[in-house]
Design an enzyme around this catalytic site. Structure first.
Site, short mmCIF file in Angstrom:
data_model
loop_
_atom_site.label_atom_id
_atom_site.label_comp_id
_atom_site.label_asym_id
_atom_site.label_seq_id
_atom_site.Cartn_x
_atom_site.Cartn_y
_atom_site.Cartn_z
N GLY A 8 4.94 6.75 -13.85
CA GLY A 8 3.95 6.13 -12.97
C GLY A 8 4.05 6.65 -11.55
O GLY A 8 3.88 5.89 -10.59
N GLY A 11 1.43 5.85 -8.81
CA GLY A 11 1.21 4.46 -8.41
C GLY A 11 1.94 4.12 -7.11
O GLY A 11 2.71 4.91 -6.58
N MET A 13 4.34 1.95 -6.48
CA MET A 13 5.80 1.90 -6.63
C MET A 13 6.36 3.28 -6.93
O MET A 13 7.39 3.69 -6.39
CB MET A 13 6.19 0.93 -7.74
CG MET A 13 6.29 -0.52 -7.29
SD MET A 13 7.50 -0.76 -5.96
CE MET A 13 8.96 -0.09 -6.73
N THR A 100 6.08 -5.42 -15.63
CA THR A 100 5.88 -6.84 -15.89
C THR A 100 4.78 -7.01 -16.94
O THR A 100 4.07 -6.07 -17.28
CB THR A 100 5.49 -7.59 -14.60
OG1 THR A 100 4.31 -7.00 -14.04
CG2 THR A 100 6.61 -7.51 -13.58
N PRO A 123 12.12 -8.29 -13.61
CA PRO A 123 10.75 -8.37 -13.10
C PRO A 123 10.68 -8.10 -11.61
O PRO A 123 9.59 -7.89 -11.06
CB PRO A 123 10.35 -9.81 -13.42
CG PRO A 123 11.65 -10.56 -13.38
CD PRO A 123 12.65 -9.61 -13.96
N MET A 125 13.12 -6.00 -8.56
CA MET A 125 14.32 -5.21 -8.29
C MET A 125 14.91 -5.45 -6.90
O MET A 125 15.93 -4.87 -6.57
CB MET A 125 13.99 -3.72 -8.42
CG MET A 125 13.54 -3.29 -9.80
SD MET A 125 14.93 -3.20 -10.95
CE MET A 125 14.06 -2.86 -12.49
N HIS A 155 0.19 -11.93 -4.51
CA HIS A 155 0.28 -10.48 -4.55
C HIS A 155 -1.06 -9.86 -4.19
O HIS A 155 -2.07 -10.56 -4.07
CB HIS A 155 0.70 -10.00 -5.95
CG HIS A 155 2.14 -10.24 -6.27
ND1 HIS A 155 2.61 -11.45 -6.74
CD2 HIS A 155 3.24 -9.43 -6.16
CE1 HIS A 155 3.92 -11.37 -6.94
NE2 HIS A 155 4.32 -10.16 -6.58
N LYS A 159 -3.17 -6.32 -8.43
CA LYS A 159 -2.13 -6.64 -9.42
C LYS A 159 -2.79 -7.26 -10.66
O LYS A 159 -3.55 -8.22 -10.56
CB LYS A 159 -1.10 -7.60 -8.84
CG LYS A 159 0.06 -7.89 -9.80
CD LYS A 159 1.17 -8.69 -9.13
CE LYS A 159 2.27 -9.08 -10.11
NZ LYS A 159 2.92 -7.90 -10.74
N THR A 166 8.12 -12.20 -11.65
CA THR A 166 9.10 -12.92 -10.81
C THR A 166 8.88 -14.42 -10.89
O THR A 166 9.83 -15.20 -11.02
CB THR A 166 8.99 -12.44 -9.35
OG1 THR A 166 9.22 -11.04 -9.30
CG2 THR A 166 10.00 -13.16 -8.46
#
Length: 245
Positions: A8, A11, A13, A100, A123, A125, A155, A159, A166
């Site tokens: 990914g 993306g 992240m 997630t 879920p 880090m 969020h 998302k 979380t």
């Protein structure tokens, strides 16, 4: 030197993990993967994450790089994660999974694979969010049932899953202590990185526990820390609590 593949990579992240990994002397980026239809396929990883060419291209098939990596960091979709899990299992690559929306069955499959390869599944880090998990567990066990529990998570508008992983984990911490899942409110707006609030409301007082992420780097740094944690491990199922300890 930890040999890393990032799933990914295009993306939000993925890019932050790539940038931080590129500046870490203990890490070498061996490859990156994206969906076959993504226009970044074939591009140099460094150009996509904004650090200049590094001589490594972006592919769509993890099988082509799995044998050359120690750990795959995965922040994608449940379907992609499960496909990559089988490849990692075959080629004995560790996995850090921040995806997630995984089903209970998929989580069990991941745990089963951990008997053959090392896996960190969480879920969230970030160090702070994992501290919130622990504090919520303590509060749920300490405060009487007269205190009503509620969770609110917020969020960014893009998302896809709700509630967040979380928030579900926070709810599970309460449920284990009290036998019932608290209500969870999900907010999706703007570019919120991640806010989670757990409230315990009694007749005379209210306890509020909150974690706010200001930058995705909080998650990216945690993911890299988890990847380094797995480097010399042959198998095992771990969470960020194990990494932090």
């Amino acid at each position: 030197m930890l040999r890393l593949v990032i799933s990914g990579i295009a993306g939000r992240m993925g890019k932050r993990i790539g940038v931080l990994a590129s500046g870490d002397k203990e890490v070498k980026i061996e490859g990156a993967i994206e969906l076959p239809e993504n226009p970044v396929i074939g591009s140099d990883i460094g150009e996509i994450i904004g650090i200049g060419r590094i001589g490594k291209g972006i592919g769509s098939d993890f099988a082509k790089t799995a044998g050359a990596c120690d750990v795959l960091i995965e922040f994608t979709s449940p379907s992609a994660t499960m496909q990559h899990l089988e490849i990692a299992r075959r080629d004995k690559a560790g996995m850090v999974i921040g995806t997630t929306g995984l089903s209970a069955e998929e989580i069990q499959t991941i745990k089963g694979a951990s008997s053959e390869i090392p896996i960190v599944l969480s879920p969230n880090m970030s160090i702070g969010a994992n501290l919130l998990f622990k504090i919520t567990d303590i509060a749920a066990r300490t405060l009487s049932r007269d205190y009503k529990v509620a969770i609110v998570e917020a969020h960014h508008a893009k998302k896809k899953d709700a509630p967040s992983g979380t928030a579900k984990r926070l709810g599970e911490a309460v449920s284990k202590a009290r036998g019932e899942m608290p209500p969870i409110e999900s907010i999706r707006e703007g570019d919120i990185v991640g806010d989670h609030i757990v409230t315990f409301t009694g007749k005379e007082e209210r306890v509020e526990l909150k974690h706010s992420a200001f930058s995705r780097d909080a998650f990216a740094r945690g993911a890299l820390k988890a990847a380094k944690f797995l480097k010399d491990k042959r198998s095992g199922f771990y969470t960020m609590h194990d990494v932090i300890k």
